[in-house]
Motif scaffolding. Sequence first.
Motif, short mmCIF file in Angstrom:
data_model
loop_
_atom_site.label_atom_id
_atom_site.label_comp_id
_atom_site.label_asym_id
_atom_site.label_seq_id
_atom_site.Cartn_x
_atom_site.Cartn_y
_atom_site.Cartn_z
N ASP A 1 0.83 -1.21 0.00
CA ASP A 1 0.00 0.00 0.00
C ASP A 1 0.87 1.25 0.00
OD1 ASP A 1 -2.31 1.86 1.10
OD2 ASP A 1 -3.28 -0.04 0.60
N ASP A 2 0.32 2.34 0.47
CA ASP A 2 0.95 3.67 0.45
C ASP A 2 2.33 3.66 1.12
OD1 ASP A 2 1.28 6.36 0.26
OD2 ASP A 2 -0.47 6.90 1.45
N GLY A 3 3.22 4.54 0.62
CA GLY A 3 4.47 4.77 1.33
C GLY A 3 5.71 4.20 0.65
N GLY A 49 -6.89 18.92 1.39
CA GLY A 49 -7.57 17.78 2.00
C GLY A 49 -6.52 16.70 2.15
N ARG A 50 -6.40 16.09 3.30
CA ARG A 50 -5.33 15.14 3.61
C ARG A 50 -3.97 15.65 3.13
NH1 ARG A 50 -3.92 8.89 2.27
NH2 ARG A 50 -3.69 8.22 4.41
N ASN A 51 -3.75 16.92 3.31
CA ASN A 51 -2.49 17.59 2.94
C ASN A 51 -2.19 17.54 1.45
OD1 ASN A 51 -1.76 18.01 5.76
ND2 ASN A 51 -1.45 15.79 5.78
N MET A 57 -7.80 7.74 -4.28
CA MET A 57 -8.12 9.16 -4.52
C MET A 57 -8.69 9.68 -3.21
SD MET A 57 -10.71 11.35 -5.12
CE MET A 57 -11.33 12.55 -6.23
N ASN A 58 -7.90 10.51 -2.51
CA ASN A 58 -8.18 10.70 -1.09
C ASN A 58 -8.61 12.09 -0.64
OD1 ASN A 58 -7.90 8.14 0.12
ND2 ASN A 58 -5.71 8.20 -0.28
N ARG A 59 -9.22 12.87 -1.51
CA ARG A 59 -9.80 14.11 -0.99
C ARG A 59 -10.94 14.53 -1.91
NH1 ARG A 59 -7.11 19.82 -2.05
NH2 ARG A 59 -9.33 20.26 -2.13
N SER A 72 -11.33 5.35 -2.81
CA SER A 72 -11.30 6.78 -2.55
C SER A 72 -11.51 6.93 -1.05
CB SER A 72 -12.38 7.48 -3.36
OG SER A 72 -12.42 8.83 -3.05
N SER A 73 -10.44 6.83 -0.29
CA SER A 73 -10.54 6.75 1.18
C SER A 73 -11.64 5.75 1.51
CB SER A 73 -10.88 8.10 1.79
OG SER A 73 -9.95 9.07 1.44
N GLY A 74 -11.62 4.60 0.90
CA GLY A 74 -12.71 3.63 1.02
C GLY A 74 -13.70 3.86 -0.11
N ILE A 84 -13.90 -2.22 -6.12
CA ILE A 84 -13.59 -0.97 -5.42
C ILE A 84 -13.52 -1.28 -3.93
CG2 ILE A 84 -14.35 1.41 -4.96
CD1 ILE A 84 -16.01 1.30 -7.56
N TRP A 85 -12.53 -0.72 -3.26
CA TRP A 85 -12.41 -0.91 -1.81
C TRP A 85 -13.65 -0.27 -1.14
CZ3 TRP A 85 -11.22 -3.53 2.05
CH2 TRP A 85 -10.82 -3.02 3.28
N GLY A 86 -14.38 -1.10 -0.35
CA GLY A 86 -15.71 -0.68 0.09
C GLY A 86 -15.71 0.38 1.17
N SER A 87 -14.74 0.35 2.09
CA SER A 87 -14.75 1.32 3.18
C SER A 87 -13.44 1.22 3.95
CB SER A 87 -15.89 1.01 4.15
OG SER A 87 -15.84 1.89 5.25
N ASP A 88 -12.98 2.34 4.48
CA ASP A 88 -11.82 2.31 5.37
C ASP A 88 -12.21 1.78 6.74
OD1 ASP A 88 -9.94 3.07 3.59
OD2 ASP A 88 -9.67 5.10 4.33
N ASP A 89 -13.48 1.57 6.97
CA ASP A 89 -13.91 0.95 8.22
C ASP A 89 -13.86 -0.57 8.03
OD1 ASP A 89 -15.04 0.05 10.52
OD2 ASP A 89 -16.87 1.23 10.36
C1 GLA Z 1 -6.83 5.57 1.83
C2 GLA Z 1 -7.28 4.17 1.55
C3 GLA Z 1 -6.62 3.21 2.50
C4 GLA Z 1 -5.12 3.32 2.34
C5 GLA Z 1 -4.67 4.75 2.55
C6 GLA Z 1 -3.22 4.94 2.22
O1 GLA Z 1 -7.27 6.01 3.07
O2 GLA Z 1 -8.67 4.08 1.62
O3 GLA Z 1 -7.04 1.89 2.24
O4 GLA Z 1 -4.75 2.88 1.06
O5 GLA Z 1 -5.42 5.65 1.75
O6 GLA Z 1 -2.81 6.23 2.38
#
Ligand code: GLA
Length: 806
Positions: free
Chosen positions: A394-396, A470-472, A507-509, A555-557, A572-577
């Motif tokens: 994932d990220d980083g 948004g999220r920097n 896609m996070n903002r 997109s942040s979930g 698609i990733w359903g949720s960050d929860d």
């Molecule tokens: C978003 C995604 C998470 C993770 C982070 C990484 O929040 O929804 O699953 O990938 O970004 O920064």
Amino acid sequence: MIIRNENVFLLQTKNSSYFLQVLPSGHVEHLHYGKSILSRGQYEELLRADKEDKKIVLQMAKAMEIKHRHEGGNMIVYSPDHYPLCLEVMPLEMSSFGKGDIREPLIEVSHADGSLTSDFLFESAEILDDISKLDTLPSSYDDGQELKFNDETIDKAAQLVLTLKDKEYGLRLDLIYKVYPECDTITRTSVLYNDSQEKIVVDRLLSNQLDFQRVGLKLTSFHGRWADEMNMSDSICTAGKVVNEEISAGESGSRSNPFTMISGPDATEEAGDVYGLNLIYSGNHYSALSANGTFLSRFVSGIQPTGFSWTLEAGEKFEAPEAVMTFSDKGFHGMSVRMHDFVRKHIVRGEWRDKERPILINNWEATYFDFDEGKLLRIAKDAAKAGIELFVLDDGWFGKRNDDKAGLGDWTVNTKKLPDGLKGLADKINGLGMSFGLWVEPEMVNEDSDLFRAHPEWAVRIPNRPHSLGRNQMILDFTRKDVQDYIIDAMSKVFSSANISYIKWDMNRVFSDTFSRELPADRMKEFTHRYYLGLYRVMGELTKKFPKILFEGCSSGGNRFDLGILSYFPQIWGSDDTDAVCRMDIQRGYSYGYPVNTFGAHVSACPNHQTLHTVPLETRFSVAAFGCFGYELNLSELSDEQKKQVADQVAFYKEWRKVFQYGDFYRLDKYRFMAVSKDKSLAVALIFQKECRPNDDYLALRTMGLDPDKVYRIANRQVKINIKAFGSLINTMAPIHVKQNGIIHGMIDKFYKMQSEKEEITTTGGVANSCGVRLGPDYGGTGYGEDTRMFRTDDTRLYVIAEVQE
Ligand code: GLA
């Protein structure tokens, strides 16, 4: 099937009819959409009939048309030539602004002479056997699915194009209807052509207008926020307007998903008329159900008109996104199954459409930004041992990305974390027998990045004005071709730099300060739609170039969960929860409009990182199994016993994956799900204990969707139970006193595992569907035996159901 007889058009699917006629004035009257007006026999006859035999549709239209006798009070009479036609009381296929239909319009145009009034009238119609595509936007497609009645009679997808003209202004409007008979789905869109010599401004061009001859309908929509997506909300509209929209988020949105349903207020899961409605679009959207208080309701949907307009030069055209409609008279479930079939066969495409999705492990909740190759490989080794198929980084992994303040835009590997680069890591993962996947967020840039320093003009912001982050991070201006080309190139380099089988596209903002330096000031309201035209181009090119990669949107979930994204990315990733209990609600919400194999669902650590809630590993597994399944925790730090549990879950999931991912999905009730294979030979059901009460133990499992004539064996998935779960109750059995959580308690727990109850019932689908099968008793506070189900608050049980072959 699409039938035309004179001025009447019938669009027929297996169980629904859509019926319209052209009026002498040239307006198109909407006669009916809903339950089939044809019997199966009439349908078959009409499929074979020549024109003369199609007279029946003319008679039907006569019975259904609105009968005008007098002009109504202060209403506008359209024209003396068509007296007393009052558009305000007509169910119409499309409504123009300004000619007396004072309800919500499909189209609003500012003409060159300053007039806002349009009047689109029927010009011609064309029926096509081929399903066409939009040029600028993703479209549904025909995969050749046929509806078979018998050996000779079949029905296939077809398309109707109604061409309307506003003769005063030289504008042409195509209303395009696609009919998918086998999944009871009809799609609609509008394409506007400027055939005049002057430029016009399109203030709105919606995709769908659906009039009903009744009021008091229920609009169900799905709302939420980050990490709390898809909460269902009902509004009954007797008069006025109910709206579901994203105004300026710039994405289809967790605040309001574009999927909605319209139903009679009494519809249930299994009975009643239900319409499923969606848009193949990812930007700001607008849907509204309005009613005139007496006998007419109108549903419209399309691009959000607030903050939108589009300048159309002479000779140009503008395409509205395609809208989707599915109808069932068998309640919410009936509608969902048809919508799922449609999404699976006519939206999702490419290599992965029909393939079982791999079980993955993602390092995000295991490490966040704090990882190196060693840490990743430790997780990967345990994942490989457990039978997990795909490792996702994932990220980083790139640029100076050690937190979310820097690095977005710099898509080169951070060799401090990964000394052998992506290729080195991917090869090692491949060496463990797993495929390798990667996270990217191509639409964004951090101010602290080499990309921003080189191209500050590519970031979306208003020159000389303060902008909000948004999220920097800032959004890259995807309306620009140079930005699109750059990202296609940068991503192509990343995707081909190693053996990459999967990409998570994040896609996070949400949007703010929208502005493009390349757009003239009077076209700035085109920004968000142009952004999506650009994004779709980029997604189209990359998915074409890398057809074997499995793409997962994010997109942040689930902040951009829609059919536009699913036209390129199969899931698609359903949720960050990732809390399993919240996830049941979220996944149930998605399940109304989206099939299980379009949303990602993972088992994560406990206490859960979003809620600090602790639930059993088995519960986390059973809920995530009803999704594109994976793990997102530090496997290498689990106990040996938990690792064994994971391996057991993975093996079980592989065996039942096809049923979970491709079966028909049923919501048995709020906390019970079920999936049944298309041929009805296999099924899996999940029951969840929301709150355990003593002495309340005689549960029944009432199934849905089994074949009443078939005989099935229903058995629970057995799990191991820790002695410690019984706490000091161990002393009711132990020959010596055992101190709770003392050394002896710990030793017994380590070396002795109890098996959960074993349930096995053989019965017909008829019994299981109609009255349900009685399950053995829950633990109720008075005793525990081999057949007692330990079913604490937050416990689940999975039941596997298989047809018994004679
Ligand atoms: C978003 C995604 C998470 C993770 C982070 C990484 O929040 O929804 O699953 O990938 O970004 O920064």
